[in-house]
Scaffold this active site. Structure first.
Site, PDB file in Angstrom:
ATOM      1  N   GLY A 154       8.233  18.481  11.359  1.00 38.68           N
ATOM      2  CA  GLY A 154       8.249  17.898  12.697  1.00 38.68           C
ATOM      3  C   GLY A 154       7.156  18.399  13.621  1.00 38.68           C
ATOM      4  O   GLY A 154       7.344  18.445  14.837  1.00 38.68           O
ATOM      5  N   ARG A 208      20.244   1.725  -0.257  1.00 37.67           N
ATOM      6  CA  ARG A 208      19.238   1.740   0.814  1.00 37.67           C
ATOM      7  C   ARG A 208      19.713   0.869   1.980  1.00 37.67           C
ATOM      8  O   ARG A 208      19.525   1.212   3.151  1.00 37.67           O
ATOM      9  CB  ARG A 208      17.943   1.165   0.230  1.00 37.67           C
ATOM     10  CG  ARG A 208      16.703   1.857   0.677  1.00 37.67           C
ATOM     11  CD  ARG A 208      15.500   1.366  -0.097  1.00 37.67           C
ATOM     12  NE  ARG A 208      15.117   2.275  -1.158  1.00 37.67           N
ATOM     13  CZ  ARG A 208      14.559   3.475  -0.976  1.00 37.67           C
ATOM     14  NH1 ARG A 208      14.318   3.925   0.226  1.00 37.67           N
ATOM     15  NH2 ARG A 208      14.241   4.228  -2.006  1.00 37.67           N
ATOM     16  N   MET A 229      10.283  10.479   5.369  1.00 36.49           N
ATOM     17  CA  MET A 229       9.930  10.207   3.975  1.00 36.49           C
ATOM     18  C   MET A 229      10.942   9.277   3.294  1.00 36.49           C
ATOM     19  O   MET A 229      11.540   9.621   2.279  1.00 36.49           O
ATOM     20  CB  MET A 229       9.829  11.535   3.196  1.00 36.49           C
ATOM     21  CG  MET A 229       8.836  12.512   3.784  1.00 36.49           C
ATOM     22  SD  MET A 229       7.163  11.855   3.842  1.00 36.49           S
ATOM     23  CE  MET A 229       6.709  12.036   2.123  1.00 36.49           C
ATOM     24  N   ASN A 282       4.082   4.379  12.674  1.00 34.22           N
ATOM     25  CA  ASN A 282       4.038   5.427  11.657  1.00 34.22           C
ATOM     26  C   ASN A 282       2.690   6.131  11.756  1.00 34.22           C
ATOM     27  O   ASN A 282       1.723   5.558  12.260  1.00 34.22           O
ATOM     28  CB  ASN A 282       4.194   4.799  10.265  1.00 34.22           C
ATOM     29  CG  ASN A 282       4.236   5.843   9.165  1.00 34.22           C
ATOM     30  OD1 ASN A 282       4.873   6.895   9.327  1.00 34.22           O
ATOM     31  ND2 ASN A 282       3.571   5.577   8.059  1.00 34.22           N
ATOM     32  N   HIS A 291       0.004   8.009   9.159  1.00 33.32           N
ATOM     33  CA  HIS A 291      -0.269   8.191   7.738  1.00 33.32           C
ATOM     34  C   HIS A 291      -1.539   9.033   7.589  1.00 33.32           C
ATOM     35  O   HIS A 291      -2.536   8.772   8.263  1.00 33.32           O
ATOM     36  CB  HIS A 291      -0.453   6.822   7.063  1.00 33.32           C
ATOM     37  CG  HIS A 291      -0.699   6.942   5.603  1.00 33.32           C
ATOM     38  ND1 HIS A 291       0.298   7.246   4.704  1.00 33.32           N
ATOM     39  CD2 HIS A 291      -1.837   6.829   4.869  1.00 33.32           C
ATOM     40  CE1 HIS A 291      -0.211   7.320   3.486  1.00 33.32           C
ATOM     41  NE2 HIS A 291      -1.501   7.073   3.560  1.00 33.32           N
ATOM     42  N   SER A 344      -4.130   7.738  10.363  1.00 33.91           N
ATOM     43  CA  SER A 344      -4.026   6.432  11.029  1.00 33.91           C
ATOM     44  C   SER A 344      -2.649   6.273  11.650  1.00 33.91           C
ATOM     45  O   SER A 344      -1.637   6.513  10.988  1.00 33.91           O
ATOM     46  CB  SER A 344      -4.214   5.297  10.015  1.00 33.91           C
ATOM     47  OG  SER A 344      -5.388   5.461   9.251  1.00 33.91           O
ATOM     48  N   ASP A 361       2.553   1.260   4.465  1.00 35.33           N
ATOM     49  CA  ASP A 361       1.302   1.770   5.050  1.00 35.33           C
ATOM     50  C   ASP A 361       0.279   0.656   5.297  1.00 35.33           C
ATOM     51  O   ASP A 361      -0.930   0.894   5.284  1.00 35.33           O
ATOM     52  CB  ASP A 361       0.672   2.859   4.156  1.00 35.33           C
ATOM     53  CG  ASP A 361       1.608   4.050   3.950  1.00 35.33           C
ATOM     54  OD1 ASP A 361       2.354   4.378   4.887  1.00 35.33           O
ATOM     55  OD2 ASP A 361       1.584   4.641   2.856  1.00 35.33           O
ATOM     56  N   GLU A 410      -3.822  14.435  14.023  1.00 33.54           N
ATOM     57  CA  GLU A 410      -2.535  13.726  14.153  1.00 33.54           C
ATOM     58  C   GLU A 410      -1.873  14.073  15.479  1.00 33.54           C
ATOM     59  O   GLU A 410      -1.334  13.211  16.171  1.00 33.54           O
ATOM     60  CB  GLU A 410      -1.591  14.116  13.003  1.00 33.54           C
ATOM     61  CG  GLU A 410      -2.047  13.595  11.658  1.00 33.54           C
ATOM     62  CD  GLU A 410      -1.038  13.862  10.547  1.00 33.54           C
ATOM     63  OE1 GLU A 410       0.139  14.113  10.834  1.00 33.54           O
ATOM     64  OE2 GLU A 410      -1.441  13.814   9.374  1.00 33.54           O
TER      65      GLU A 410
HETATM   66  C1  GRF Z   1       2.077  14.172   8.451  1.00 37.79           C
HETATM   67  O1  GRF Z   1       0.995  14.620   7.687  1.00 37.79           O
HETATM   68  C2  GRF Z   1       2.085  12.689   8.532  1.00 37.79           C
HETATM   69  O2  GRF Z   1       0.813  12.120   8.485  1.00 37.79           O
HETATM   70  C3  GRF Z   1       2.887  12.276   7.329  1.00 37.79           C
HETATM   71  O3  GRF Z   1       3.864  13.271   7.208  1.00 37.79           O
HETATM   72  C4  GRF Z   1       3.407  14.489   7.770  1.00 37.79           C
HETATM   73  C5  GRF Z   1       4.439  14.966   8.735  1.00 37.79           C
HETATM   74  O4  GRF Z   1       4.181  16.252   9.224  1.00 37.79           O
HETATM   75  N1  GRF Z   1       3.422  10.957   7.517  1.00 37.79           N
HETATM   76  P1  GRF Z   1       5.112  16.876  10.367  1.00 37.79           P
HETATM   77  O5  GRF Z   1       6.555  16.867   9.833  1.00 37.79           O
HETATM   78  O6  GRF Z   1       4.969  16.051  11.594  1.00 37.79           O
HETATM   79  O7  GRF Z   1       4.620  18.272  10.538  1.00 37.79           O
END
Ligand code: GRF
Length: 218
Positions: free
Chosen positions: A13, A66, A91, A108, A110, A137, A146, A175
Site C-alpha cells: 500500500g 469470482r 492483485m 489502475n 501498472h 502508467s 491493463d 508512481e
Molecule cells: C505497484 O508497483 C503498482 O504499479 C502495481 O502494484 C504495486 C503496488 O505497490 N500495480 P504498493 O502496494 O502500492 O506499494
C-alpha cells in the site's frame, strides 16, 4: 462536490500512502471513504487505520467464484457511494461485468510504459528487452487487462547497472507522484472519462496521456 474515493489493495500500500498524504496536504480535493483489501494481512490496511480510514477485508479465498467475490465488492463500493475507485496494487482479475459496472470511474496503476508489458514481471522484461526507458502508467480500467485509456505515464531511463529491484524503486517514486496527481485532476473535474475516452479540460487527451520524467523531479 467533494469526491468520495475508495482504494483497493492487496499488499504494502505505498501508493495508498501517497494518496493518503496528498489528501491530508489538500493536494487532492477528495475524501478516502473506504480501503478494501482481498488479503487480511495486507500492510496497507494498517496505513489506512492509522489515517482513520474505514477498512474492509473481503478475503477472496472465502468465495466459491469470482462472480460472488465481485458481487460483494460491488455492494461495498456502492454502499460507500464511491465516485472514484482506485486500484493500488490490487492483485485480482475482475470480471467483465464488474469492470463494466464501474466504467469511467475505476483507475489502475501498472508498472510499465503501457501498452508494453501488460501483466507481471514488467521490470525484468524491460531489462531483458534492453529497453532504454521504463516507467508506470495510470489508466482507466476496461475489460481488457491493463488495456484501458492512459491518463499519465511516469518515465525513467534504465541504467545498464539496474536490476529489476533497482528499477522497481525508481518506478515506485514515479508512481507515488503520478497517481495522486491524476486523482487530483479527477477530483477537480479537470480529467474526465466518457465512454472510455479521456478529456482534460474538455479536450480529448492523446493516447498515452500526460508524461512525467524522473529527471524532472530529481
Ligand atoms: C505497484 O508497483 C503498482 O504499479 C502495481 O502494484 C504495486 C503496488 O505497490 N500495480 P504498493 O502496494 O502500492 O506499494
Amino acid at each position: 462536490m467533494t469526491k468520495r474515493i475508495a482504494v483497493l489493495i492487496s499488499g504494502s500500500g505505498s501508493n495508498l500512502q501517497a494518496i493518503i498524504d496528498a489528501v491530508s496536504k489538500k493536494q487532492i480535493n477528495g475524501e478516502i471513504v473506504l480501503v478494501i483489501s482481498n488479503k487480511g494481512d495486507a500492510y496497507g490496511l494498517q496505513r489506512a487505520q492509522q489515517a482513520n480510514i474505514e477498512t474492509q477485508v473481503l478475503q477472496h479465498t472465502d468465495y466459491d467464484s469470482r462472480e460472488a467475490f465481485d458481487k460483494d465488492l460491488s455492494n461495498a463500493l456502492i454502499a460507500a457511494k464511491a465516485d472514484v475507485i482506485v486500484l493500488a496494487g490490487f492483485m485480482r482479475i475482475l470480471t467483465e461485468q464488474f469492470v463494466n459496472q464501474f466504467q469511467d470511474k475505476m483507475l489502475n496503476i501498472h508498472p510499465s510504459l503501457l501498452p508494453k508489458y501488460k501483466g507481471l514481471n514488467t521490470h525484468q522484461r524491460a531489462i531483458d528487452a534492453k529497453d532504454s526507458h521504463a516507467g508506470c502508467s495510470v489508466h482507466y480500467v476496461t475489460a481488457e487487462l491493463d488495456g484501458g485509456p492512459i491518463a499519465m505515464q511516469g518515465i525513467t531511463a534504465i541504467d545498464v547497472t539496474d536490476d529489476a529491484e533497482q528499477l522497481a524503486q525508481k518506478v515506485h517514486r514515479l508512481e507515488h507522484i503520478i497517481y495522486p496527481k491524476v486523482i487530483s485532476w479527477i477530483c477537480d473535474d479537470q480529467l474526465t472519462s466518457i465512454d472510455n475516452r479521456l478529456y482534460f479540460n474538455s479536450e480529448l487527451l492523446d493516447e498515452t496521456g500526460f508524461k512525467l520524467s524522473l529527471d524532472d523531479v530529481q
